[in-house]
Scaffold this active site. Structure first.
Site, PDB file in Angstrom:
ATOM      1  N   HIS B 152     -19.570 -25.094 -44.019  1.00 41.79           N
ATOM      2  CA  HIS B 152     -18.626 -23.985 -44.192  1.00 41.79           C
ATOM      3  C   HIS B 152     -17.453 -24.384 -45.083  1.00 41.79           C
ATOM      4  O   HIS B 152     -16.975 -25.505 -45.014  1.00 41.79           O
ATOM      5  CB  HIS B 152     -18.050 -23.571 -42.836  1.00 41.79           C
ATOM      6  CG  HIS B 152     -18.935 -22.651 -42.071  1.00 41.79           C
ATOM      7  ND1 HIS B 152     -20.028 -23.092 -41.386  1.00 41.79           N
ATOM      8  CD2 HIS B 152     -18.889 -21.313 -41.890  1.00 41.79           C
ATOM      9  CE1 HIS B 152     -20.612 -22.056 -40.797  1.00 41.79           C
ATOM     10  NE2 HIS B 152     -19.947 -20.962 -41.095  1.00 41.79           N
ATOM     11  N   ASN B 184     -20.007 -33.458 -42.832  1.00 37.87           N
ATOM     12  CA  ASN B 184     -19.892 -32.137 -42.209  1.00 37.87           C
ATOM     13  C   ASN B 184     -19.713 -32.274 -40.696  1.00 37.87           C
ATOM     14  O   ASN B 184     -18.947 -31.541 -40.090  1.00 37.87           O
ATOM     15  CB  ASN B 184     -21.142 -31.299 -42.527  1.00 37.87           C
ATOM     16  CG  ASN B 184     -21.043 -29.873 -42.033  1.00 37.87           C
ATOM     17  OD1 ASN B 184     -19.960 -29.301 -42.008  1.00 37.87           O
ATOM     18  ND2 ASN B 184     -22.168 -29.310 -41.624  1.00 37.87           N
TER      19      ASN B 184
END
Lengths: 317, 317
Positions: B152, B184
């Site tokens: 994201h 991440n």
């Protein structure tokens, strides 16, 4: 007249005249606001981009003035992209602040425009565009001793009608690092000449020019993008350059025709004909992240793949 | 009254009332046009961008309405760049159609917003954004078996107030290929948590997140940009990611503070503190071709180089 009728007449006149002047007020405000809006639109590409929506704001009186300023002419068929739009005297440019090279430059060429009024060569010197913030600007020193030519995107030879037009093409925003021998002084120059020939032949030609950073297969089989960087301001060296050309036909029932060329930024052998670099426009769009002449219905113009012979040559005889 | 005076009075009333209703007409048209304009501005980022100029079009009555729609809040301090702007329910995004990854995503975070109203997990599925033309769209298949996480940019955890807010962060436009283990699911997640801590502590935080494609020295000593491409739609794998954070101070005389982080898209050792990735914001701007929080006077906020300790930690105690 009896006083009763006098009063009635008085109120009728009053009602009508206030009504009329209210409408006049609405009309006056709309006309003035539209005038101001048109002035903004002539100079600001983003205002021009949203202008179809903006005209809806003035919903009371319909008067479809056709905007006829230079930018509206050049960008008649839409913007290929919207990053950092810049208006010059005779072309419109989108600047890639990350790569310090333009995304694209759009020109509209007509026969009259190719005539040469430019005498002085004093205004033909390369210069950095000081309107670009220093953090994103390319400078003359970046090109010096780099081994690359300062290659024009909008060709100087297309803008000889006025001093300012020609001078503007020498801003480094309109310039990219190009291989000199065999490219900038070879195939690329031939392509520019070819475009001018089209203008002489068909009258009105739209040209969109820009760099590509094409991915290629790496050793491990994976795809990757790879390009060189020159100078202290880190100017990207494009791997390829494209030109997308749209010919507005002068034939009575003629349709517009488009063709796209992609040339590698490399020494190209002299005996290779230009037509061997014809390329599917959707492929150029995919690599560049752009959309060319969006205002035209694509399907009516060309198929998904080009024949080996240029459509312009075939269809315009 | 004598007829002479009657006529005079009649014309005076007529003059005044027509004058008043003319002005009323001007005012009415301006108010209506402004209302329509405001509706357009709320939804179109480009109209919002040119809106300061557009308001000048209505020059007759000054009424400085402060626009208070969500986009105006998020983009209060200006756009980092203008390429392919897209408005989502709780963040604004600029899409890089060439790389099939966003240029930047801007969020405005407040304490109230971090509360969680989202119950259903049904709306937490990744999906391609069909509003992006297919030629420039990334698809789920591009990430499958690529070895990269769908990372994201605007963190899902920042947008839990409404289903739609959360759901919007799962569009692939807000996603980039990230190394999973150690990035991440490591340092990048820590950075997201750190941002939320700032929100809890100081109330109002602006965050701008995006990818970098940093040049590096090649074998021959020349500089070059090099990055991987995944999937049929050729999605770029950024070499680095940045977050530029701006804290609106809640102290009485407090100035806003900014900091920028750049993390390599790689497995980052657990024991490296986040503060070791602090970076000069002008450097991020140079590599990304962006300009952050342009509405703030930069000189008042930070120097040209960061101290080893974060300014937020030092100045907010």
């Amino acid at each position: 007249m009896e006083p009763k009728w006098q009063i009635l007449a008085f109120f009728m006149v009053l009602t009508v005249s206030t009504g009329v002047s209210f409408v006049a007020g609405v009309y006056f405000q709309q006309r003035e606001a539209k005038k101001r809006l048109n002035k903004i639109i002539e100079k600001d590409p983003y205002a021009y981009y949203v202008s179809p929506k903006l005209y809806e704001v003035f919903g009371f009186f319909e008067d479809e003035e056709q905007s006829s300023h230079r930018m509206a002419q050049i960008m008649k068929y839409g913007f290929p992209g919207l990053d950092d739009l810049r208006l010059y005297s005779d072309f419109v440019l989108s600047y890639d602040r990350r790569n310090r090279v333009a995304h694209w430059v759009c020109e509209h060429l007509e026969v009259d425009q190719l005539r040469t009024n430019v005498v002085s060569r004093r205004h033909r010197t390369y210069q950095p565009d000081m309107r670009v913030p220093s953090n994103f600007r390319s400078e003359l020193t970046d090109y010096r001793k780099s081994g690359f030519d300062r290659g024009h995107l909008a060709a100087a030879g297309n803008h000889h009608l006025e001093q300012e037009h020609c001078q503007d093409t020498f801003f480094l925003t309109n310039v990219a690092p190009q291989i000199g021998e065999g490219f900038n002084r070879g195939a690329w120059r031939n392509l520019e000449t070819y475009v001018r020939n089209l203008v002489h032949r068909f009258g009105s030609v739209y040209v969109c020019t820009g760099p590509l950073y094409k991915p290629h297969q790496k050793d491990g089989g994976k795809l990757g993008v790879e390009y060189e960087i020159i100078g202290l301001n880190m100017v990207a060296v494009p791997t390829h350059f494209f030109k997308v050309i749209m010919v507005e036909s002068s034939l009575p029932m003629g349709k517009p025709y488009m063709e796209g060329y992609v040339l590698p930024n490399a020494a190209i052998p002299k005996d290779l004909p230009l037509r061997s670099f014809l390329c599917d426009i959707r492929e150029i769009e995919h690599y560049a992240g752009l959309k060319f002449f969006d205002g035209l219905r694509r399907s009516a113009i060309f198929g998904s793949n080009y024949p080996s012979e240029s459509q312009v040559f075939r269809d315009f005889g």
